[in-house]
Motif scaffolding. Structure first.
Motif, PDB file in Angstrom:
ATOM      1  N   UNK A  53      -4.380  -6.165  17.302  1.00 60.28           N
ATOM      2  CA  UNK A  53      -3.108  -6.852  17.091  1.00 60.28           C
ATOM      3  C   UNK A  53      -2.817  -7.087  15.612  1.00 60.28           C
ATOM      4  N   UNK A  54      -3.607  -6.480  14.738  1.00 60.27           N
ATOM      5  CA  UNK A  54      -3.281  -6.516  13.317  1.00 60.27           C
ATOM      6  C   UNK A  54      -3.952  -7.588  12.501  1.00 60.27           C
ATOM      7  N   UNK A  55      -4.956  -8.259  13.034  1.00 59.63           N
ATOM      8  CA  UNK A  55      -5.682  -9.258  12.259  1.00 59.63           C
ATOM      9  C   UNK A  55      -6.517  -8.545  11.193  1.00 59.63           C
ATOM     10  N   UNK A  56      -6.323  -8.947   9.928  1.00 61.29           N
ATOM     11  CA  UNK A  56      -6.973  -8.233   8.825  1.00 61.29           C
ATOM     12  C   UNK A  56      -8.373  -8.729   8.507  1.00 61.29           C
ATOM     13  N   UNK A  57      -8.691  -9.990   8.852  1.00 66.78           N
ATOM     14  CA  UNK A  57      -9.953 -10.579   8.417  1.00 66.78           C
ATOM     15  C   UNK A  57     -10.676 -11.218   9.597  1.00 66.78           C
ATOM     16  N   UNK A  58     -12.000 -11.070   9.618  1.00 69.37           N
ATOM     17  CA  UNK A  58     -12.836 -11.664  10.661  1.00 69.37           C
ATOM     18  C   UNK A  58     -14.044 -12.321  10.006  1.00 69.37           C
ATOM     19  N   UNK A  59     -14.283 -13.587  10.332  1.00 70.54           N
ATOM     20  CA  UNK A  59     -15.494 -14.289   9.907  1.00 70.54           C
ATOM     21  C   UNK A  59     -16.373 -14.447  11.133  1.00 70.54           C
ATOM     22  N   UNK A  60     -17.632 -14.022  11.041  1.00 69.07           N
ATOM     23  CA  UNK A  60     -18.504 -13.990  12.212  1.00 69.07           C
ATOM     24  C   UNK A  60     -19.531 -15.117  12.202  1.00 69.07           C
ATOM     25  N   UNK A 323     -18.610  -7.382   2.942  1.00 66.79           N
ATOM     26  CA  UNK A 323     -18.106  -6.985   4.243  1.00 66.79           C
ATOM     27  C   UNK A 323     -17.928  -8.230   5.104  1.00 66.79           C
ATOM     28  N   UNK A 324     -17.493  -8.044   6.344  1.00 71.25           N
ATOM     29  CA  UNK A 324     -17.159  -9.194   7.179  1.00 71.25           C
ATOM     30  C   UNK A 324     -18.382  -9.989   7.632  1.00 71.25           C
ATOM     31  N   UNK A 325     -19.583  -9.453   7.403  1.00 72.32           N
ATOM     32  CA  UNK A 325     -20.799 -10.178   7.757  1.00 72.32           C
ATOM     33  C   UNK A 325     -21.462 -10.826   6.544  1.00 72.32           C
ATOM     34  N   UNK A 326     -20.783 -10.759   5.383  1.00 68.61           N
ATOM     35  CA  UNK A 326     -21.305 -11.399   4.185  1.00 68.61           C
ATOM     36  C   UNK A 326     -22.139 -10.518   3.305  1.00 68.61           C
ATOM     37  N   UNK A 327     -22.387  -9.279   3.737  1.00 65.45           N
ATOM     38  CA  UNK A 327     -23.134  -8.342   2.908  1.00 65.45           C
ATOM     39  C   UNK A 327     -22.208  -7.593   1.964  1.00 65.45           C
ATOM     40  N   UNK A 328     -22.786  -6.765   1.127  1.00 63.62           N
ATOM     41  CA  UNK A 328     -22.009  -5.994   0.169  1.00 63.62           C
ATOM     42  C   UNK A 328     -22.044  -4.519   0.553  1.00 63.62           C
ATOM     43  N   UNK A 329     -20.851  -3.946   0.642  1.00 63.96           N
ATOM     44  CA  UNK A 329     -20.739  -2.544   1.056  1.00 63.96           C
ATOM     45  C   UNK A 329     -20.968  -1.596  -0.103  1.00 63.96           C
ATOM     46  N   UNK A 330     -20.797  -2.081  -1.316  1.00 65.84           N
ATOM     47  CA  UNK A 330     -21.000  -1.249  -2.497  1.00 65.84           C
ATOM     48  C   UNK A 330     -21.824  -1.993  -3.511  1.00 65.84           C
ATOM     49  N   UNK A 331     -21.850  -1.489  -4.735  1.00 69.01           N
ATOM     50  CA  UNK A 331     -22.609  -2.156  -5.789  1.00 69.01           C
ATOM     51  C   UNK A 331     -21.829  -3.351  -6.306  1.00 69.01           C
ATOM     52  N   UNK A 332     -22.509  -4.501  -6.357  1.00 69.85           N
ATOM     53  CA  UNK A 332     -21.873  -5.701  -6.887  1.00 69.85           C
ATOM     54  C   UNK A 332     -21.681  -5.556  -8.392  1.00 69.85           C
ATOM     55  N   UNK A 333     -20.608  -6.137  -8.888  1.00 69.79           N
ATOM     56  CA  UNK A 333     -20.305  -6.036 -10.304  1.00 69.79           C
ATOM     57  C   UNK A 333     -21.078  -7.063 -11.121  1.00 69.79           C
ATOM     58  N   UNK A 334     -21.793  -7.980 -10.463  1.00 69.45           N
ATOM     59  CA  UNK A 334     -22.498  -9.041 -11.189  1.00 69.45           C
ATOM     60  C   UNK A 334     -21.549 -10.148 -11.584  1.00 69.45           C
TER      61      UNK A 334
END
Length: 340
Positions: A53-60, A323-334
């Motif tokens: 239905x178009x919800x852009x964000x999910x907190x789990x 990501x939506x689970x609190x992890x990082x999908x790419x390299x963090x910029x610091x």
């Protein structure tokens, strides 16, 4: 100006489409509207329905954490992603989604930092006479504790500015509704209400099993929130009452002693001394609570500064990589500035 509309959900796959059906697409004064659900341990298809239905964000949440924690985590996510205003509504379709456009207007016009949707509980047919009276009484107690004039303190349909959310600290585990009003009143945060008409009831509340459990838990939350700010007042008046009560039997004993009638009246002297000692103890506790109140204020000021940095634009670039689970999908910029 970015608006986040957050919807705490616990198995709301049937009612969530009703909530999102009349969700405003455009609001005067708002440039960007983001939809978010807090998956509070859902075991059905709530998340899948939300995405469709178009919800852009999910907190789990891996398991149900309760409404207060869901609200707090949703607010944290929204502020990390640039929210200027956060609206909270429920997943059971109790509140009219179309009213969000008007709910946020006092904040858009900088007239208030918190707007509470007034359900006009006296007109809700599903509420019994007893529940209506208890809702009214509960709101009266909260307003007395906070120094506010909010007719429906238990309403969860609310809009908060970023400034207000940075100042508020949710510590209760039951419901944030009472606590945030008491904090807002004592922290001089501008708060107002907006009258709404609720939708027909879709299910029983999952926050409590009956009205008496709700009263007990809400009462506990009100007392704890009040003690955070006004415990010194309680000890002060307790000390005054005990001191006056202690002086009465002592004065009586002294009058009798002056008349030479002390025999058999030693109990009055002992009672008076005991009451005066209790009064002195209360005054000592008042001093301690006053020192703690000042210390808490200093800690909250420091926490407010920390939040302002944490939710600032440079840090939002880091949170955007989660990501939506609190992890990082790419390299963090610091830290901001390290890789600029």
């Amino acid at each position: 100006m970015r608006l986040f509309i957050q919807i705490p959900c616990l198995n709301e796959e049937k009612t969530l489409p009703l909530v999102l059906e009349n969700m405003p697409k455009e609001i005067p004064g708002i440039d960007d509207i983001q939809l978010m659900i807090i998956d509070d341990g859902c075991s059905d298809k709530t998340v899948e329905v939300a995405r469709s239905l178009g919800v852009q964000h999910v907190v789990h949440h891996a398991k149900p954490m309760g409404l207060a924690r869901a609200f707090r985590d949703g607010v944290d996510y929204a502020l990390k992603h640039g929210a200027d205003i956060v609206v909270n509504t429920d997943g059971d379709n109790q509140y009219p989604s179309a009213a969000i456009a008007e709910l946020v207007q006092p904040i858009v016009r900088h007239e208030a930092d918190i707007v509470v949707g007034d359900r006009q509980t006296a007109k809700i047919k599903e509420f019994s006479w007893f529940k209506k009276r208890m809702q009214h009484f509960g709101s009266w107690v909260v307003n007395k504790a906070a120094g506010t004039h909010i007719p429906d303190a238990a309403s969860g349909f609310r809009a908060y500015s970023k400034s207000a959310l940075i100042k508020l600290n949710i510590v209760t585990e039951f419901s944030y509704c009472m606590e945030t009003i008491i904090q807002a009143g004592n922290k001089r945060i501008a708060i107002t209400s907006y009258a709404i008409t609720t939708n027909p009831k879709t299910r029983e509340s999952r926050l409590f099993s009956n009205i008496f459990e709700h009263m007990a838990k809400s009462g506990g939350a009100i007392i704890r929130s009040f003690l955070m700010f006004k415990s010194n007042v309680i000890f002060k008046w307790s000390g005054i009452v005990f001191a006056i009560a202690g002086l009465i039997p002592i004065i009586r004993f002294l009058v009798l002693a002056a008349m030479g009638l002390t025999e058999g009246h030693l109990q009055s002297l002992m009672l008076g001394v005991a009451l005066l000692m209790l009064g002195a103890l209360c005054f000592a506790l008042q001093i301690i609570s006053e020192v703690q109140r000042i210390q808490r204020r200093l800690v909250e000021d420091e926490l407010e500064r920390t939040k302002e940095i944490q939710y600032s634009l440079p840090y939002q670039k880091i949170w955007a990589q989660q990501d939506e689970f609190g992890g990082y999908t790419g390299e963090a910029t610091g830290l901001p500035g390290e890789n600029d």
